[in-house]
Design a protein around this motif. Structure first.
Motif, PDB file in Angstrom:
ATOM      1  N   CYS A  38       0.823  -1.215   0.000  1.00  0.00           N
ATOM      2  CA  CYS A  38       0.000   0.000   0.000  1.00  0.00           C
ATOM      3  C   CYS A  38       0.855   1.261   0.000  1.00  0.00           C
ATOM      4  O   CYS A  38       0.437   2.307  -0.492  1.00  0.00           O
ATOM      5  CB  CYS A  38      -0.959   0.006   1.183  1.00  0.00           C
ATOM      6  N   VAL A  39       2.056   1.167   0.536  1.00  0.00           N
ATOM      7  CA  VAL A  39       2.985   2.296   0.511  1.00  0.00           C
ATOM      8  C   VAL A  39       3.674   2.373  -0.848  1.00  0.00           C
ATOM      9  O   VAL A  39       3.776   3.441  -1.452  1.00  0.00           O
ATOM     10  CB  VAL A  39       4.042   2.170   1.627  1.00  0.00           C
ATOM     11  N   LEU A  40       4.122   1.243  -1.340  1.00  0.00           N
ATOM     12  CA  LEU A  40       4.865   1.230  -2.597  1.00  0.00           C
ATOM     13  C   LEU A  40       4.030   1.698  -3.771  1.00  0.00           C
ATOM     14  O   LEU A  40       4.535   2.331  -4.691  1.00  0.00           O
ATOM     15  CB  LEU A  40       5.410  -0.172  -2.872  1.00  0.00           C
ATOM     16  N   ASN A  41       2.746   1.394  -3.774  1.00  0.00           N
ATOM     17  CA  ASN A  41       1.907   1.731  -4.916  1.00  0.00           C
ATOM     18  C   ASN A  41       0.725   2.623  -4.576  1.00  0.00           C
ATOM     19  O   ASN A  41      -0.112   2.869  -5.428  1.00  0.00           O
ATOM     20  CB  ASN A  41       1.410   0.444  -5.580  1.00  0.00           C
ATOM     21  N   GLY A  42       0.643   3.118  -3.349  1.00  0.00           N
ATOM     22  CA  GLY A  42      -0.506   3.923  -2.983  1.00  0.00           C
ATOM     23  C   GLY A  42      -0.199   5.259  -2.350  1.00  0.00           C
ATOM     24  O   GLY A  42      -1.097   5.970  -1.926  1.00  0.00           O
ATOM     25  N   SER A  43       1.050   5.632  -2.301  1.00  0.00           N
ATOM     26  CA  SER A  43       1.385   6.893  -1.664  1.00  0.00           C
ATOM     27  C   SER A  43       2.672   7.425  -2.279  1.00  0.00           C
ATOM     28  O   SER A  43       3.529   6.636  -2.683  1.00  0.00           O
ATOM     29  CB  SER A  43       1.580   6.670  -0.170  1.00  0.00           C
ATOM     30  N   PRO A  44       2.845   8.693  -2.378  1.00  0.00           N
ATOM     31  CA  PRO A  44       1.900   9.741  -2.053  1.00  0.00           C
ATOM     32  C   PRO A  44       0.875   9.968  -3.164  1.00  0.00           C
ATOM     33  O   PRO A  44       1.051   9.496  -4.276  1.00  0.00           O
ATOM     34  CB  PRO A  44       2.790  10.978  -1.888  1.00  0.00           C
ATOM     35  N   LYS A  45      -0.157  10.695  -2.837  1.00  0.00           N
ATOM     36  CA  LYS A  45      -1.229  11.020  -3.792  1.00  0.00           C
ATOM     37  C   LYS A  45      -1.163  12.526  -4.059  1.00  0.00           C
ATOM     38  O   LYS A  45      -1.715  13.321  -3.309  1.00  0.00           O
ATOM     39  CB  LYS A  45      -2.578  10.608  -3.231  1.00  0.00           C
ATOM     40  N   ILE A  46      -0.490  12.909  -5.128  1.00  0.00           N
ATOM     41  CA  ILE A  46      -0.179  14.313  -5.410  1.00  0.00           C
ATOM     42  C   ILE A  46      -1.158  14.886  -6.440  1.00  0.00           C
ATOM     43  O   ILE A  46      -1.372  14.285  -7.490  1.00  0.00           O
ATOM     44  CB  ILE A  46       1.269  14.442  -5.917  1.00  0.00           C
ATOM     45  N   ASN A  47      -1.708  16.053  -6.135  1.00  0.00           N
ATOM     46  CA  ASN A  47      -2.585  16.762  -7.068  1.00  0.00           C
ATOM     47  C   ASN A  47      -1.763  17.581  -8.070  1.00  0.00           C
ATOM     48  O   ASN A  47      -1.974  17.476  -9.267  1.00  0.00           O
ATOM     49  CB  ASN A  47      -3.551  17.678  -6.327  1.00  0.00           C
ATOM     50  N   TYR A  48      -0.850  18.407  -7.570  1.00  0.00           N
ATOM     51  CA  TYR A  48       0.020  19.192  -8.441  1.00  0.00           C
ATOM     52  C   TYR A  48       1.195  19.748  -7.653  1.00  0.00           C
ATOM     53  O   TYR A  48       1.181  19.763  -6.433  1.00  0.00           O
ATOM     54  CB  TYR A  48      -0.726  20.336  -9.147  1.00  0.00           C
ATOM     55  N   VAL A  49       2.220  20.180  -8.381  1.00  0.00           N
ATOM     56  CA  VAL A  49       3.354  20.905  -7.817  1.00  0.00           C
ATOM     57  C   VAL A  49       3.504  22.174  -8.649  1.00  0.00           C
ATOM     58  O   VAL A  49       3.592  22.099  -9.880  1.00  0.00           O
ATOM     59  CB  VAL A  49       4.666  20.099  -7.876  1.00  0.00           C
ATOM     60  N   ALA A  50       3.512  23.323  -7.995  1.00  0.00           N
ATOM     61  CA  ALA A  50       3.619  24.601  -8.698  1.00  0.00           C
ATOM     62  C   ALA A  50       4.862  25.351  -8.232  1.00  0.00           C
ATOM     63  O   ALA A  50       5.228  25.292  -7.058  1.00  0.00           O
ATOM     64  CB  ALA A  50       2.379  25.450  -8.442  1.00  0.00           C
ATOM     65  N   ALA A  51       5.508  26.048  -9.157  1.00  0.00           N
ATOM     66  CA  ALA A  51       6.665  26.882  -8.853  1.00  0.00           C
ATOM     67  C   ALA A  51       6.354  28.317  -9.267  1.00  0.00           C
ATOM     68  O   ALA A  51       5.810  28.558 -10.347  1.00  0.00           O
ATOM     69  CB  ALA A  51       7.888  26.374  -9.601  1.00  0.00           C
ATOM     70  N   TYR A  52       6.694  29.254  -8.398  1.00  0.00           N
ATOM     71  CA  TYR A  52       6.448  30.672  -8.652  1.00  0.00           C
ATOM     72  C   TYR A  52       7.734  31.468  -8.426  1.00  0.00           C
ATOM     73  O   TYR A  52       8.482  31.196  -7.487  1.00  0.00           O
ATOM     74  CB  TYR A  52       5.380  31.221  -7.699  1.00  0.00           C
ATOM     75  N   GLN A  53       7.959  32.475  -9.258  1.00  0.00           N
ATOM     76  CA  GLN A  53       9.080  33.393  -9.133  1.00  0.00           C
ATOM     77  C   GLN A  53       8.538  34.776  -8.785  1.00  0.00           C
ATOM     78  O   GLN A  53       7.613  35.252  -9.448  1.00  0.00           O
ATOM     79  CB  GLN A  53       9.863  33.461 -10.451  1.00  0.00           C
TER      80      GLN A  53
END
Length: 168
Positions: A38-53
């Motif tokens: 469950c850890v190897l294939n179920g986590s983490p559950k990421i929606n998005y990663v955003a970078a701002y300057q």
């Protein structure tokens, strides 16, 4: 910085994000040994990663350093619908190692046309996730990301100035 090297000398303060996970995509990284499925294939559950300057007046979204659905309103994603990070993470795939699978914005063979990373006076990264168990979110210099992504073609490892805000 180093008087004896060529590539890492004069390291500029350009930084970008790296995500490490235990997804089974290659040989198991040292932080991912003996974990349940469950850890190897179920986590983490990421929606998005955003970078701002920060440009001196406001924070501006860096499209080439953002993994998610981009439109006029900004960035978004939904792990459960396979949108955002999940839909775009293959294009951010980076070299694994201590974590089995890694993602990062790197030049991917496009050289100076690739991501620039954030620089002074300020940058901002946003990680939107349903959970972030057994994952790492850290920052490295953009030069280090580009060189490591290419398999260290110069024979130089520029892993320095690592910043670790989240290690779950």
């Amino acid at each position: 910085m180093w008087l004896h090297c060529g590539v890492c000398c004069g390291l500029r303060p350009h930084f970008n994000w790296v995500i490490g996970t235990c997804e089974e995509t290659q040989g198991t990284g040292q932080f991912c040994w003996n974990l349940p499925d469950c850890v190897l294939n179920g986590s983490p559950k990421i929606n998005y990663v955003a970078a701002y300057q920060f440009d001196g007046e406001e924070f501006v979204l860096l499209d080439d350093s953002t993994a998610g659905e981009l439109n006029f309103a900004g960035v978004h994603g939904n792990f459960w619908r396979g949108r955002g990070f999940t839909a775009h993470n293959a294009s951010f795939r980076w070299r694994g190692g201590d974590w089995t699978t890694k993602y990062a914005p790197w030049a991917r063979g496009v050289g100076s046309a690739g991501p620039r990373g954030v620089t002074p006076p300020a940058g901002l990264w946003i990680l939107s996730a349903e959970n972030f168990y057994y994952g790492a979110f850290y920052m490295l210099s953009q030069l280090g990301l580009n060189l490591e992504g290419q398999g260290q073609p110069t024979g130089t490892n520029c892993w320095m100035w690592e910043l670790d805000p989240v290690e779950a």
